[in-house]
Design a protein around this motif. Structure first.
Motif, short mmCIF file in Angstrom:
data_model
loop_
_atom_site.label_atom_id
_atom_site.label_comp_id
_atom_site.label_asym_id
_atom_site.label_seq_id
_atom_site.Cartn_x
_atom_site.Cartn_y
_atom_site.Cartn_z
N THR A 68 33.31 -20.34 -14.52
CA THR A 68 34.56 -20.82 -13.96
C THR A 68 34.24 -21.95 -12.99
OG1 THR A 68 35.52 -18.62 -14.14
CG2 THR A 68 36.61 -20.16 -12.66
N CYS A 69 34.89 -23.08 -13.16
CA CYS A 69 34.70 -24.21 -12.25
C CYS A 69 35.21 -23.81 -10.87
CB CYS A 69 35.44 -25.43 -12.78
SG CYS A 69 35.52 -26.79 -11.59
N GLN A 70 34.39 -24.02 -9.84
CA GLN A 70 34.78 -23.60 -8.49
C GLN A 70 35.71 -24.59 -7.81
OE1 GLN A 70 34.00 -20.43 -7.28
NE2 GLN A 70 33.55 -20.40 -9.47
N ARG A 71 36.03 -25.68 -8.49
CA ARG A 71 36.97 -26.64 -7.91
C ARG A 71 38.36 -26.44 -8.50
NH1 ARG A 71 34.03 -31.78 -7.20
NH2 ARG A 71 33.87 -31.63 -9.44
N CYS A 72 38.45 -26.38 -9.85
CA CYS A 72 39.78 -26.28 -10.47
C CYS A 72 40.05 -24.88 -11.01
CB CYS A 72 39.92 -27.31 -11.58
SG CYS A 72 38.87 -26.97 -13.01
N LEU A 73 39.03 -23.99 -10.98
CA LEU A 73 39.14 -22.61 -11.43
C LEU A 73 39.45 -22.48 -12.92
CD1 LEU A 73 40.99 -21.03 -8.37
CD2 LEU A 73 38.54 -21.24 -8.80
N LYS A 133 30.56 -26.50 -10.95
CA LYS A 133 31.77 -27.34 -11.00
C LYS A 133 31.67 -28.29 -12.18
CE LYS A 133 32.12 -27.79 -5.98
NZ LYS A 133 30.85 -28.16 -5.38
N HIS A 134 32.83 -28.64 -12.72
CA HIS A 134 32.88 -29.71 -13.71
C HIS A 134 32.32 -30.99 -13.09
CE1 HIS A 134 36.50 -27.47 -15.44
NE2 HIS A 134 35.68 -27.58 -16.46
N GLU A 135 31.88 -31.89 -13.94
CA GLU A 135 31.65 -33.25 -13.47
C GLU A 135 32.99 -33.78 -12.97
OE1 GLU A 135 28.79 -34.89 -13.34
OE2 GLU A 135 27.73 -33.17 -14.16
N ASP A 138 35.63 -34.80 -15.37
CA ASP A 138 36.13 -33.79 -16.30
C ASP A 138 36.98 -32.74 -15.62
OD1 ASP A 138 34.64 -35.04 -18.27
OD2 ASP A 138 32.89 -33.77 -17.92
N CYS A 139 37.06 -32.80 -14.30
CA CYS A 139 37.68 -31.71 -13.55
C CYS A 139 39.18 -31.94 -13.40
CB CYS A 139 37.02 -31.58 -12.19
SG CYS A 139 37.46 -30.07 -11.35
N ALA A 140 39.94 -30.85 -13.46
CA ALA A 140 41.40 -30.96 -13.32
C ALA A 140 41.78 -31.35 -11.89
CB ALA A 140 42.06 -29.64 -13.69
N VAL A 141 40.92 -30.99 -10.91
CA VAL A 141 41.19 -31.34 -9.51
C VAL A 141 40.41 -32.60 -9.19
CG1 VAL A 141 40.95 -30.63 -7.11
CG2 VAL A 141 41.57 -28.95 -8.85
ZN ZN Z 1 36.95 -28.22 -12.63
#
Ligand code: ZN
Length: 167
Positions: A68-73, A133-135, A138-141
């Motif tokens: 799970t990405c810790q920025r956008c979950l 975290k996503h790059e 690529d991250c939603a946030v």
């Molecule tokens: Zn993310």
């Protein structure tokens, strides 16, 4: 069923044995605890050898973990690709201190009944990021708002800019 691979590490090295397999991440309890959504399977290979008269084990682990990405979950895939060469030593006292260890080697205390899956899990945990975290792209946030706990004026500015940006 994944067999419990238990080896005599010194003998494994001296005979230059080799084993390999695939382990579902669900069999790594510590990895699952630390990364609740950890999913997927890892391929591994263990090779025994003797280098400079010293018994060694080489462990290779590769595969993709579902985290799970810790920025956008949201879900993200994390690629694991590890190759570590361990020099086997009889006990902890035989492991050189950092100053003595000029070659910066990895050491492993030899065991007559070493559980290979535990070694694999140790290595994978060491290789994991603390907060996956996503790059950024690529991250939603976008930006670092969640990490900083307050709006980053620079990130807000960038958001405004990218909103209008067209190529
Ligand atoms: Zn993310």
């Amino acid at each position: 069923m994944a067999a419990q691979n238990i080896i005599n590490s010194i003998e494994f090295a001296r005979k230059a044995l080799e084993i390999h397999g695939t382990i579902p991440v669900s069999q790594f309890p510590r990895l699952q605890d630390a990364y609740a959504s950890a999913d997927g399977a890892l391929n591994w290979r263990l090779l025994g050898n003797v280098n400079d008269g010293k018994p060694t084990l080489q462990l290779k682990v590769s595969g993709d973990l579902g985290l799970t990405c810790q920025r956008c979950l949201e879900a993200m895939s994390y690629n694991i690709d590890i190759s570590t060469l361990y020099y086997l030593v009889p006990d902890e006292d035989a492991i050189p201190s950092e100053e003595e260890d000029l070659d910066d080697r990895d050491y492993l205390v030899a065991e007559t009944h070493m559980q290979v899956s535990e070694l694999i899990e140790d290595e994978v945990l060491l290789a994991m990021p603390l907060a996956p975290k996503h790059e950024q792209e690529d991250c939603a946030v976008k930006g670092d708002r969640l990490e900083l706990g307050k709006p980053n004026p620079f990130a807000v500015l960038q958001g405004l800019k990218s909103g209008k940006h067209r190529d």
